[in-house]
Design a protein around this motif. Structure first.
Motif, PDB file in Angstrom:
ATOM      1  N   GLN A 231       0.892  -1.269  -0.094  1.00 28.68           N
ATOM      2  CA  GLN A 231      -0.051   0.077  -0.102  1.00 28.68           C
ATOM      3  C   GLN A 231       0.816   1.493  -0.151  1.00 28.68           C
ATOM      4  O   GLN A 231       2.003   1.150   0.345  1.00 28.68           O
ATOM      5  N   ILE A 232       0.238   2.594  -0.343  1.00 27.30           N
ATOM      6  CA  ILE A 232       0.933   3.702  -0.558  1.00 27.30           C
ATOM      7  C   ILE A 232       1.429   3.829   0.954  1.00 27.30           C
ATOM      8  O   ILE A 232       0.993   3.855   2.078  1.00 27.30           O
ATOM      9  N   ARG A 303       0.841   2.897  -6.802  1.00 26.19           N
ATOM     10  CA  ARG A 303       0.877   1.618  -6.061  1.00 26.19           C
ATOM     11  C   ARG A 303       0.803   0.457  -7.082  1.00 26.19           C
ATOM     12  O   ARG A 303       1.402  -0.434  -6.829  1.00 26.19           O
ATOM     13  N   VAL A 309       5.833   2.377  -1.934  1.00 27.36           N
ATOM     14  CA  VAL A 309       4.794   1.687  -0.994  1.00 27.36           C
ATOM     15  C   VAL A 309       5.548   0.955   0.147  1.00 27.36           C
ATOM     16  O   VAL A 309       6.870   0.930   0.068  1.00 27.36           O
TER      17      VAL A 309
END
Length: 568
Positions: A231-232, A303, A309
């Motif tokens: 995830q970011i 992403r 990330v």
């Protein structure tokens, strides 16, 4: 699979949908949404006129319409925030019932005030009422999306909502004027306030979007997912959220300052509302929709490419971390979700939203000048043709729209609505040059004979014929368009996504009216009607492109291999 692909059109589907409890409440909620709008942005001016309030002061009251134009600015809070104690009613219903009871109370209190001696309180309550009404609209739109199922389909719920809304417009307009003439304004507004209180009480028993313990747990997990590997990174999300929050904050502050300045006691310092919408409106849309959408697309790209990330899970450690996740979920994820889901088709969807209703929305402000000034009809004739006969034709169009949505499918009905909405501008173009064609049609069908025997004349019949043609088309197109918008938003983000899309539709018509008025002055009504018909052709093309896109998605999903069986 898309909703369009899942739906099996047929009369049985239509019959089951109409009998469903959710459909009945959708009609009730549609009426509750349309009634305050009619009373606060239309009929209220008749009351102020009777009270001999000057036109300049009445112009200030028109500013409460900004609550409807920019209602998307507070939609994220409605999607995420619960009302203490009332949260037990349900995610959407807590806001719907609160808004309806508040509106009922406001209308009742307004009925006790004299606009001449208590104008300050009068304007404050009207502004609060518009805010509550716009809030109700956002949540009802979200409720419609959330509760739709295979029986109470989104298409039928959308059509029934439109019918309830139009009935409320007739009640809050023509019926309110009729009552005020005989009973007085205080009694009229008290009666409609009582109606809203009853609707709010009935709303307590309406079904709501399921938000069980399992769903609450899913939402909690969704927040924790933001901190999983892949995830970011939170530091990037923080800056993205800060940028979007500043843009939305600027928009809210800008609108708020304008409202405060407009309600000042010195008329000379009040800003021009038309100029504000024309100049600041596009900037607000750019700040709250365009730039955040670009940021969301950029985050989706990061992403997918694996840049910036998390390489491993990073659970939230503090209240600041949890606030970041909550704010990101409310402001950024609704845009990121729809852009990620639609991809390049976002351009098609936004183009369709911007152009679909422009043919009938943009010239609405010039309808009465056209009827009364250009065509020289009397006020009584326009009232009969537009308010009574026209509303009946509009309701017929909504019914046809609902039937067609079920029988031929959403995209076919949407495209047909775009074609008819554009083509019916030619009916008015004919009236602008004498109306020979409309008169011939009215005579040939026997409509002129019917109107004459009911007390009218052939000249009134051709106006009624044109209004009927346009209103049937507008009703059909409106039912299909609301169903389409409802189908492309995600249930988890329905309040924000629908409010954003629907606000674009309202704003374009508002922004275009200044240029249209100048064009009418320079070129005449005939040229304008032909031009708006041509603009409607753009919507038709975009409907066909979107139809093709959804058809391709449906084929791909139907031809996809079944999932591999899982073995323990």
């Amino acid at each position: 699979m898309t909703a369009e692909a899942k739906t099996k059109p047929g009369w049985r589907t239509l019959a089951r949908s109409i009998r469903h409890k959710k459909t009945g409440y959708m009609l009730l909620f549609g009426f509750a949404a349309g009634l305050p709008y009619a009373l606060l942005l239309g009929t209220l001016y008749a009351w102020l006129s009777d009270a001999q309030v000057d036109l300049e002061t009445m112009g200030v009251f028109s500013l409460i319409g900004l609550a409807y134009a920019f209602k998307f600015l507070w939609s994220p809070a409605l999607d995420r925030v619960d009302i203490p104690i009332l949260r037990k009613l349900g995610k959407r219903k807590q806001w719907i019932v609160t808004a309806q009871l508040l509106l009922g109370a406001i209308l009742v209190i307004l009925s006790t005030l004299n606009p001449q001696t208590a104008l300050g309180w009068f304007s404050l309550l009207a502004g609060l009422g518009a805010f509550a009404s716009a809030t109700q609209d956002v949540v009802i739109d979200a409720w419609r999306v959330d509760v739709a199922d295979e029986v109470a389909t989104i298409d039928i719920l959308s059509t029934v909502y439109q019918m309830g809304y139009r009935l409320a417009a007739l009640a809050g307009g023509a019926l309110a004027l009729f009552m005020a003439q005989r009973l007085g304004w205080p009694v009229t507004y008290a009666a409609f306030g009582g109606t809203m209180l009853v609707v709010g009480a009935l709303g307590l028993f309406a079904p709501d979007a399921e938000r069980s313990a399992e769903r609450i747990e899913e939402e909690r997990k969704e927040l924790s997912t933001l901190r999983e590997a892949g995830q970011i990174h939170p530091s990037v999300r923080k800056w993205a959220l800060l940028a979007i929050a500043l843009l939305w904050g600027w928009a809210l502050l800008n609108v708020g300052i304008f409202m405060v300045r407009s309600l000042g006691s010195d008329p000379g310092t009040r800003p021009d509302s038309v100029a504000f919408i024309a100049t600041q409106g596009p900037l607000i849309v750019i700040a709250t929709v365009v730039i955040p959408a670009l940021i969301a697309a950029w985050l989706n790209g990061l992403r997918k490419k694996g840049r910036h990330v998390l390489t491993e899970a990073m659970p939230a450690q503090s209240s600041a971390d949890r606030a970041l996740d909550f704010g990101y979920r409310a402001l950024v994820l609704p845009l990121a979700e729809i852009i990620g889901r639609l991809g390049w088709a976002t351009i098609i969807v936004i183009g369709l939203v911007l152009t679909y209703r422009i043919t009938d929305a943009i010239w609405g402000s010039f309808a009465y000048p056209f009827y009364l000034g250009e065509l020289q009809y009397s006020k009584d004739e326009v009232a009969v043709a537009s308010k009574f006969f026209g509303v009946g034709a509009l309701m017929l169009g909504l019914v046809l729209g609902g039937i067609l949505l079920t029988l031929i499918g959403r995209m076919a009905a949407l495209t047909l609505g775009a074609v008819l909405a554009a083509a019916t501008n030619l009916l008015y173009a004919d009236l602008a040059i004498g109306g020979a064609t409309m008169q011939a049609v009215s005579d040939a069908t026997g409509f002129s004979w019917l109107v004459t025997n009911l007390g009218g004349d052939p000249r009134l019949a051709k106006l009624m014929m044109a209004i009927a043609g346009e209103n049937i088309a507008v009703g059909l197109a409106g039912a299909a368009f609301v169903a389409y918008l409802s189908s492309i938003v995600a249930k988890g983000y329905s309040a924000v996504q629908y409010a954003l899309l629907s606000s674009l539709t309202l704003l374009v018509g508002t922004l275009g009216r200044g240029a249209l008025g100048q064009m009418i002055e320079e070129r005449g009504y005939y040229y304008v009607f032909v031009l708006t018909m041509a603009i409607g052709g753009i919507a038709v093309v975009l409907c066909l492109v979107e139809w093709w896109r959804q058809h391709k998605i449906g084929l791909a999903e139907r031809n996809a291999p079944p999932p591999e069986p899982e073995f323990a």
